[in-house]
Scaffold this motif. Structure first.
Motif, PDB file in Angstrom:
ATOM      1  N   UNK A 149     -43.720  14.536 -22.943  1.00 52.27           N
ATOM      2  CA  UNK A 149     -44.223  13.110 -22.788  1.00 52.27           C
ATOM      3  C   UNK A 149     -43.325  12.254 -23.222  1.00 52.27           C
ATOM      4  N   UNK A 150     -42.733  11.614 -22.318  1.00 53.83           N
ATOM      5  CA  UNK A 150     -41.585  10.806 -22.494  1.00 53.83           C
ATOM      6  C   UNK A 150     -41.762   9.630 -23.257  1.00 53.83           C
ATOM      7  N   UNK A 151     -42.722   9.242 -23.307  1.00 60.04           N
ATOM      8  CA  UNK A 151     -43.263   7.918 -23.988  1.00 60.04           C
ATOM      9  C   UNK A 151     -43.277   8.281 -25.523  1.00 60.04           C
ATOM     10  N   UNK A 152     -43.728   9.490 -25.763  1.00 60.26           N
ATOM     11  CA  UNK A 152     -43.887  10.154 -27.122  1.00 60.26           C
ATOM     12  C   UNK A 152     -42.493  10.289 -27.653  1.00 60.26           C
ATOM     13  N   UNK A 153     -41.726  10.856 -26.779  1.00 64.88           N
ATOM     14  CA  UNK A 153     -40.244  11.088 -27.137  1.00 64.88           C
ATOM     15  C   UNK A 153     -39.496   9.806 -27.631  1.00 64.88           C
ATOM     16  N   UNK A 154     -39.631   8.856 -26.644  1.00 65.86           N
ATOM     17  CA  UNK A 154     -39.055   7.447 -27.013  1.00 65.86           C
ATOM     18  C   UNK A 154     -39.611   6.774 -28.241  1.00 65.86           C
ATOM     19  N   UNK A 155     -41.089   6.746 -28.518  1.00 61.03           N
ATOM     20  CA  UNK A 155     -41.522   6.207 -29.697  1.00 61.03           C
ATOM     21  C   UNK A 155     -41.096   7.105 -31.093  1.00 61.03           C
ATOM     22  N   UNK A 156     -40.584   8.271 -30.822  1.00 58.69           N
ATOM     23  CA  UNK A 156     -40.090   9.130 -31.796  1.00 58.69           C
ATOM     24  C   UNK A 156     -38.608   8.723 -32.091  1.00 58.69           C
ATOM     25  N   UNK A 157     -37.903   8.465 -31.023  1.00 63.01           N
ATOM     26  CA  UNK A 157     -36.537   7.960 -31.393  1.00 63.01           C
ATOM     27  C   UNK A 157     -36.321   6.668 -31.871  1.00 63.01           C
ATOM     28  N   UNK A 158     -37.250   5.817 -31.554  1.00 63.03           N
ATOM     29  CA  UNK A 158     -37.315   4.144 -32.135  1.00 63.03           C
ATOM     30  C   UNK A 158     -37.678   4.698 -33.501  1.00 63.03           C
ATOM     31  N   UNK A 159     -38.821   5.052 -33.792  1.00 60.94           N
ATOM     32  CA  UNK A 159     -39.128   5.337 -35.071  1.00 60.94           C
ATOM     33  C   UNK A 159     -37.881   5.875 -35.889  1.00 60.94           C
ATOM     34  N   UNK A 160     -37.376   6.890 -35.569  1.00 61.36           N
ATOM     35  CA  UNK A 160     -36.104   7.457 -36.523  1.00 61.36           C
ATOM     36  C   UNK A 160     -35.101   6.348 -36.327  1.00 61.36           C
ATOM     37  N   UNK A 161     -34.603   5.650 -35.377  1.00 60.55           N
ATOM     38  CA  UNK A 161     -33.705   4.704 -35.484  1.00 60.55           C
ATOM     39  C   UNK A 161     -34.084   3.312 -36.612  1.00 60.55           C
ATOM     40  N   UNK A 162     -35.537   3.110 -36.564  1.00 60.40           N
ATOM     41  CA  UNK A 162     -36.086   1.949 -37.404  1.00 60.40           C
ATOM     42  C   UNK A 162     -35.893   2.549 -38.906  1.00 60.40           C
ATOM     43  N   UNK A 163     -36.202   3.854 -39.034  1.00 56.02           N
ATOM     44  CA  UNK A 163     -36.010   4.142 -40.452  1.00 56.02           C
ATOM     45  C   UNK A 163     -34.779   4.388 -41.191  1.00 56.02           C
ATOM     46  N   UNK A 164     -33.708   4.788 -39.972  1.00 52.71           N
ATOM     47  CA  UNK A 164     -32.223   4.581 -40.500  1.00 52.71           C
ATOM     48  C   UNK A 164     -31.880   3.217 -40.731  1.00 52.71           C
ATOM     49  N   UNK A 165     -32.203   2.185 -39.952  1.00 51.34           N
ATOM     50  CA  UNK A 165     -31.819   0.896 -40.210  1.00 51.34           C
ATOM     51  C   UNK A 165     -32.380   0.278 -41.567  1.00 51.34           C
ATOM     52  N   UNK A 166     -33.628   0.748 -41.801  1.00 53.45           N
ATOM     53  CA  UNK A 166     -34.284   0.099 -43.031  1.00 53.45           C
ATOM     54  C   UNK A 166     -33.685   0.586 -44.212  1.00 53.45           C
ATOM     55  N   UNK A 167     -33.333   1.857 -44.169  1.00 54.88           N
ATOM     56  CA  UNK A 167     -32.637   2.506 -45.309  1.00 54.88           C
ATOM     57  C   UNK A 167     -31.263   1.881 -45.495  1.00 54.88           C
ATOM     58  N   UNK A 168     -30.700   1.526 -44.366  1.00 53.07           N
ATOM     59  CA  UNK A 168     -29.375   0.723 -44.522  1.00 53.07           C
ATOM     60  C   UNK A 168     -29.605  -0.746 -44.962  1.00 53.07           C
ATOM     61  N   UNK A 169     -30.825  -1.182 -45.220  1.00 51.67           N
ATOM     62  CA  UNK A 169     -31.092  -2.606 -45.571  1.00 51.67           C
ATOM     63  C   UNK A 169     -31.404  -3.616 -44.449  1.00 51.67           C
ATOM     64  N   UNK A 170     -31.285  -3.400 -43.553  1.00 52.03           N
ATOM     65  CA  UNK A 170     -31.383  -4.112 -42.343  1.00 52.03           C
ATOM     66  C   UNK A 170     -32.850  -4.745 -42.389  1.00 52.03           C
ATOM     67  N   UNK A 171     -33.395  -6.039 -42.213  1.00 50.79           N
ATOM     68  CA  UNK A 171     -34.693  -6.392 -42.398  1.00 50.79           C
ATOM     69  C   UNK A 171     -35.286  -6.120 -41.092  1.00 50.79           C
ATOM     70  N   UNK A 172     -36.560  -6.441 -40.939  1.00 52.14           N
ATOM     71  CA  UNK A 172     -37.357  -6.476 -39.704  1.00 52.14           C
ATOM     72  C   UNK A 172     -36.847  -7.299 -38.746  1.00 52.14           C
ATOM     73  N   UNK A 173     -36.949  -8.756 -39.113  1.00 50.01           N
ATOM     74  CA  UNK A 173     -36.439  -9.797 -38.232  1.00 50.01           C
ATOM     75  C   UNK A 173     -35.195  -9.324 -37.576  1.00 50.01           C
ATOM     76  N   UNK A 174     -34.110  -8.917 -38.465  1.00 47.22           N
ATOM     77  CA  UNK A 174     -32.852  -8.391 -37.749  1.00 47.22           C
ATOM     78  C   UNK A 174     -32.873  -7.198 -36.961  1.00 47.22           C
ATOM     79  N   UNK A 175     -34.080  -6.399 -37.095  1.00 47.07           N
ATOM     80  CA  UNK A 175     -34.182  -5.296 -36.119  1.00 47.07           C
ATOM     81  C   UNK A 175     -34.625  -5.742 -34.926  1.00 47.07           C
ATOM     82  N   UNK A 176     -35.769  -6.841 -34.878  1.00 47.08           N
ATOM     83  CA  UNK A 176     -36.426  -7.343 -33.965  1.00 47.08           C
ATOM     84  C   UNK A 176     -35.446  -8.159 -33.040  1.00 47.08           C
ATOM     85  N   UNK A 177     -34.438  -8.750 -33.630  1.00 45.65           N
ATOM     86  CA  UNK A 177     -33.427  -9.624 -32.905  1.00 45.65           C
ATOM     87  C   UNK A 177     -32.557  -8.644 -32.127  1.00 45.65           C
ATOM     88  N   UNK A 178     -32.333  -7.652 -32.884  1.00 45.88           N
ATOM     89  CA  UNK A 178     -31.037  -6.735 -32.200  1.00 45.88           C
ATOM     90  C   UNK A 178     -31.730  -6.079 -31.211  1.00 45.88           C
TER      91      UNK A 178
END
Length: 185
Positions: A149-178
């Motif tokens: 399921x490609x959609x499931x894989x994409x969602x997992x990849x994005x969730x992993x990336x967002x978790x990594x960015x949040x651990x680095x201190x990036x805000x939600x709005x900065x993630x959305x803009x990026x």
């Protein structure tokens, strides 16, 4: 008229014989046009006659695709799920010809763009393949490709990336803009 089967009603369910299996040998699929509409205005329960979405193989060799227009799941997703399930259940063998987009859209009373989107996504996932003017066929590796399921894989990849960015201190709005900037480039 009230259609009740086994104590269950069927409001807004469309179930149509789509194509004959596996005896097709000609150029175009043999489409059987008997339409069965189950609309019940007096029934108070909202249970479908056939739990939707699913593909049903009947003893007479017809495959039925059930589209529930009241289901919150998009119509093209219902069609994709049913075709994948038919392949996994062995109702559609590798190399089997599928109806054309226009024919399937007419039989299911759907917009042809809806069916085209389902076919495009199935082709992207390697479940079906188009062979020019000869038609659309089940891919030889369709059974294994249905499991992915490609959609499931994409969602997992994005969730992993967002978790990594949040651990680095990036805000939600900065993630959305990026993400917006990345999608626009």
């Amino acid at each position: 008229m009230t259609q009740v089967f086994g104590g269950m009603c069927a409001p807004s369910i469309r179930s149509y014989p789509v194509w004959r299996l596996p005896t097709y040998t000609g150029r175009h699929p043999s489409i059987q046009g008997v339409k069965l509409k189950f609309i019940d205005e007096t029934c108070k329960t909202q249970k479908p006659l056939v739990p939707s979405p699913q593909v049903v193989q009947h003893e007479n060799g017809f495959m039925h695709v059930t589209i529930n227009v009241d289901d919150p799941e998009p119509l093209f997703t219902q069609l994709i799920r049913q075709l994948k399930q038919a392949i996994l259940d062995g109702h559609l063998a590798p190399g089997a010809q599928l109806p054309s987009i226009r024919q399937l859209a007419n039989d299911l009373e759907l917009n042809s763009k809806t069916v085209a989107k389902a076919y495009r996504l199935l082709e992207r996932d390697g479940v079906i393949q188009s062979k020019g003017y000869r038609g659309t066929f089940v891919h030889p590796e369709a059974r294994s490709n249905c499991q992915t399921d490609l959609n499931q894989w994409v969602n997992a990849q994005i969730a992993e990336l967002i978790a990594t960015l949040k651990e680095a201190g990036v805000t939600d709005s900065e993630i959305r803009i990026a993400f917006s900037n990345a999608m626009n480039n």
